[in-house]
Motif scaffolding. Structure first.
Motif, short mmCIF file in Angstrom:
data_model
loop_
_atom_site.label_atom_id
_atom_site.label_comp_id
_atom_site.label_asym_id
_atom_site.label_seq_id
_atom_site.Cartn_x
_atom_site.Cartn_y
_atom_site.Cartn_z
N VAL A 167 0.85 -1.20 0.00
CA VAL A 167 0.00 0.00 0.00
C VAL A 167 0.88 1.24 0.00
N ARG A 168 1.94 1.22 0.80
CA ARG A 168 2.86 2.36 0.89
C ARG A 168 3.55 2.63 -0.45
N ALA A 169 3.77 1.59 -1.27
CA ALA A 169 4.47 1.76 -2.55
C ALA A 169 3.74 2.77 -3.44
N SER A 170 2.41 2.68 -3.51
CA SER A 170 1.68 3.64 -4.35
C SER A 170 1.77 5.05 -3.78
N LEU A 171 1.80 5.15 -2.46
CA LEU A 171 1.94 6.47 -1.83
C LEU A 171 3.33 7.05 -2.09
N ALA A 189 3.40 8.45 -5.46
CA ALA A 189 2.70 9.74 -5.49
C ALA A 189 3.49 10.82 -4.75
N ARG A 190 4.63 10.42 -4.17
CA ARG A 190 5.56 11.32 -3.49
C ARG A 190 4.97 12.00 -2.26
N LEU A 191 4.17 11.26 -1.50
CA LEU A 191 3.70 11.79 -0.23
C LEU A 191 4.82 11.64 0.79
N ALA A 192 4.84 12.52 1.76
CA ALA A 192 5.89 12.48 2.79
C ALA A 192 5.90 11.12 3.47
N SER A 193 7.09 10.61 3.79
CA SER A 193 7.20 9.25 4.32
C SER A 193 6.47 9.06 5.64
N ALA A 194 6.48 10.03 6.54
CA ALA A 194 5.76 9.89 7.81
C ALA A 194 4.26 9.80 7.54
N GLU A 195 3.78 10.62 6.62
CA GLU A 195 2.36 10.62 6.29
C GLU A 195 1.96 9.32 5.60
N ASN A 196 2.77 8.83 4.65
CA ASN A 196 2.36 7.63 3.94
C ASN A 196 2.45 6.39 4.82
N GLY A 197 3.33 6.36 5.80
CA GLY A 197 3.37 5.25 6.75
C GLY A 197 2.09 5.20 7.57
N TRP A 198 1.62 6.37 8.00
CA TRP A 198 0.37 6.45 8.75
C TRP A 198 -0.80 6.04 7.87
N LEU A 199 -0.85 6.54 6.63
CA LEU A 199 -1.95 6.19 5.72
C LEU A 199 -1.97 4.70 5.42
N ALA A 200 -0.81 4.11 5.15
CA ALA A 200 -0.74 2.68 4.84
C ALA A 200 -1.20 1.85 6.04
N SER A 201 -0.76 2.22 7.23
CA SER A 201 -1.17 1.49 8.44
C SER A 201 -2.67 1.60 8.66
N ARG A 202 -3.20 2.78 8.44
CA ARG A 202 -4.63 3.00 8.65
C ARG A 202 -5.45 2.20 7.64
N ARG A 203 -5.04 2.21 6.35
CA ARG A 203 -5.74 1.45 5.32
C ARG A 203 -5.73 -0.04 5.63
N CYS A 204 -4.56 -0.56 5.99
CA CYS A 204 -4.44 -2.00 6.24
C CYS A 204 -5.22 -2.42 7.47
#
Length: 122
Positions: free
Chosen positions: A95-99, A102-117
């Motif tokens: 999930v984080r790979a697509s983020l 899209a070049r989202l900040a790494s701290a933000e994409n880690g949170w988004l990936a964790s939340r999605r999963c």
């Protein structure tokens, strides 16, 4: 309100017309399947809606905008038919790979990936 409006859309490639003046409306929260034989224009229509190719005629409106503007505004995402998961990555890292792309900040994409999963497992 329609989320996607297809008005008289056609696509010609040489002598072949894969789409001929198609019309449809897809409303909010509707689930739609495109079913037909190989070569009938299913993928072509999706590519036109996703602004990956231009129609030969007609118009597409997505969320009240042109397909191009809706794509630029990131109103939707595209998932291709072939699976593009990395078997060496965990679900969260896939999930984080697509983020990351899209070049989202790494701290933000880690949170988004964790939340999605976590929402998928509940």
């Amino acid at each position: 309100m329609s989320v996607v409006e297809i008005s008289g859309v056609s696509k010609a490639v040489g002598a072949n017309n894969s789409l001929r003046g198609d019309r449809a409306r897809i409303g909010e929260r509707e689930f739609v399947s495109l079913i037909g034989p190989s070569g009938c224009g299913k993928s072509t229509l999706l590519r036109i809606i996703g602004d990956m190719i231009d129609p030969s005629g007609g118009k597409i409106v997505v969320n009240g905008k042109t397909a191009r503007q809706a794509r630029k505004d990131r109103d939707y995402g595209i998932i291709f038919q072939d699976p593009v998961l990395y078997d060496w990555r965990t679900v969260a890292k896939n999930v984080r790979a697509s983020l990351e792309m899209a070049r989202l900040a790494s701290a933000e994409n880690g949170w988004l990936a964790s939340r999605r999963c976590s929402s998928w497992s509940s």
